[in-house]
Design an enzyme around this catalytic site. Sequence first.
Site, PDB file in Angstrom:
ATOM      1  N   MET A  30       0.968  -1.028  -0.056  1.00 27.09           N
ATOM      2  CA  MET A  30       0.252   0.025   0.056  1.00 27.09           C
ATOM      3  C   MET A  30       0.813   1.756  -0.030  1.00 27.09           C
ATOM      4  SD  MET A  30      -2.977  -1.066   1.792  1.00 27.09           S
ATOM      5  CE  MET A  30      -2.850  -0.981   3.930  1.00 27.09           C
ATOM      6  N   HIS A  37       9.014  -4.144   3.091  1.00 33.26           N
ATOM      7  CA  HIS A  37       9.216  -4.533   1.419  1.00 33.26           C
ATOM      8  C   HIS A  37      10.174  -4.342   1.177  1.00 33.26           C
ATOM      9  CE1 HIS A  37       5.893  -1.331   3.681  1.00 33.26           C
ATOM     10  NE2 HIS A  37       5.032  -2.089   2.991  1.00 33.26           N
ATOM     11  N   GLN A  61     -10.618  -1.966   2.844  1.00 33.83           N
ATOM     12  CA  GLN A  61      -9.953  -2.549   4.286  1.00 33.83           C
ATOM     13  C   GLN A  61      -9.719  -1.530   5.240  1.00 33.83           C
ATOM     14  OE1 GLN A  61      -5.826  -3.630   1.696  1.00 33.83           O
ATOM     15  NE2 GLN A  61      -4.849  -3.503   3.642  1.00 33.83           N
ATOM     16  N   VAL A 176      11.074  -7.696   9.545  1.00 24.94           N
ATOM     17  CA  VAL A 176      12.241  -6.827   9.767  1.00 24.94           C
ATOM     18  C   VAL A 176      12.362  -5.807  10.808  1.00 24.94           C
ATOM     19  CG1 VAL A 176      14.086  -4.642   8.032  1.00 24.94           C
ATOM     20  CG2 VAL A 176      12.688  -6.710   6.928  1.00 24.94           C
ATOM     21  N   LEU A 184       9.247  -2.809  12.035  1.00 24.34           N
ATOM     22  CA  LEU A 184       9.213  -1.814  10.601  1.00 24.34           C
ATOM     23  C   LEU A 184       7.571  -1.868   9.930  1.00 24.34           C
ATOM     24  CD1 LEU A 184      12.075  -1.713   8.685  1.00 24.34           C
ATOM     25  CD2 LEU A 184      11.854  -0.595  10.819  1.00 24.34           C
ATOM     26  N   SER A 185       7.347  -0.828   9.680  1.00 27.84           N
ATOM     27  CA  SER A 185       5.856  -0.191  10.042  1.00 27.84           C
ATOM     28  C   SER A 185       5.444   1.255   9.543  1.00 27.84           C
ATOM     29  CB  SER A 185       4.455  -1.103  10.797  1.00 27.84           C
ATOM     30  OG  SER A 185       3.459   0.002  10.583  1.00 27.84           O
TER      31      SER A 185
HETATM   32  O1  PAF Z   1      -0.073  -6.166   3.501  1.00 32.74           O
HETATM   33  C1  PAF Z   1      -0.519  -4.736   3.004  1.00 32.74           C
HETATM   34  O2  PAF Z   1      -0.212  -3.606   3.032  1.00 32.74           O
HETATM   35  C2  PAF Z   1      -2.001  -4.601   2.922  1.00 32.74           C
HETATM   36  O3  PAF Z   1      -2.919  -5.315   3.134  1.00 32.74           O
HETATM   37  C3  PAF Z   1      -2.077  -5.393   1.163  1.00 32.74           C
HETATM   38  C4  PAF Z   1      -1.607  -7.032   1.152  1.00 32.74           C
HETATM   39  C5  PAF Z   1      -0.973  -4.324   0.179  1.00 32.74           C
HETATM   40  C6  PAF Z   1      -3.401  -5.564   0.372  1.00 32.74           C
HETATM   41  O4  PAF Z   1      -3.714  -3.828   0.350  1.00 32.74           O
END
Ligand code: PAF
Length: 282
Positions: A30, A37, A61, A176, A184-185
């Site tokens: 996202m 990532h 979501q 991580v 990490l977020s």
């Molecule tokens: O983990 C995320 O960043 C989101 O839930 C995803 C899997 C990209 C779906 O929008």
Amino acid sequence: MKIINTISELQRELQVERRHGHSIGFVPTMGALHNGHASLVTRSAHDNDVTVVSVFLNPTQFNDKRDLEKYPRTQEADCRLLSGLGTSIVFIPSVEEMYPEPDTRVFSYPPTDSVMEGAFRPGHFNGVCQIVSKLFDAVRPLRAYFGEKDFQQIAVIRRMVADLHYNIEIVPCPVVRESSGLALSSRNTLLTDHERDIAANIYRVLAASKAKVASSTVEQVRQSVIKEINGIEGLRVEYYSIVDGDTLADVHTWASAHHIVGCITVFCGKTPIRLIDHIKYF
Ligand code: PAF
């Protein structure tokens, strides 16, 4: 690295790759990318000929619209990071591209999607399944990479993959952490320096709780983690569940599953920012 905004262009590009026999790895994100990532993209680039990364802030979501508004948006920096990691294609669709019509599909995989985040964020996993299934249909990857930080999300996606017969290998990648232990977020950027220091206690307490397993019941460990974290000013536990790592059903004894995981959500700071983490006991 190509930047693509439409499904039709993405599919044209990937058809050529498939014709050449190239394997396709996929990392859905996202945006607001960080080294967690980056580790997924690096892994995919190592395992596959082509790596597609999607950057799409999926509205379906977010059960709390304020959370969606607050979510960091850093598209230019995201593209800069991705170009140095072996990404072949960044897919950045608009909301209209992904949802030309409202998505009315309902996904239900209890207990994986009904407990913990599923209980506290109603509709969250339905939105995740809606977008991940649309992205899987668009990309048709051989492998898809997900961070274990969102431990529950991986369990739900595995159920969806089995249910819809997707021929896609789900590759979980380790959390991580900062040197302080904080996972990490993307949401960490919303924390002040002081809140970041406080938030590091979450993993410290979880990790220390492993030493109590030999002498305490599941419920005693659960309660002690909640008590210790709630005792730290600036932190408030929303839930701490100790579950079977595959089904995510609560466990009541340490002998009841092979794979036992503690999953926590904590509010940090005044705003407050909601942080999740987990610890593997067995
Ligand atoms: O983990 C995320 O960043 C989101 O839930 C995803 C899997 C990209 C779906 O929008």
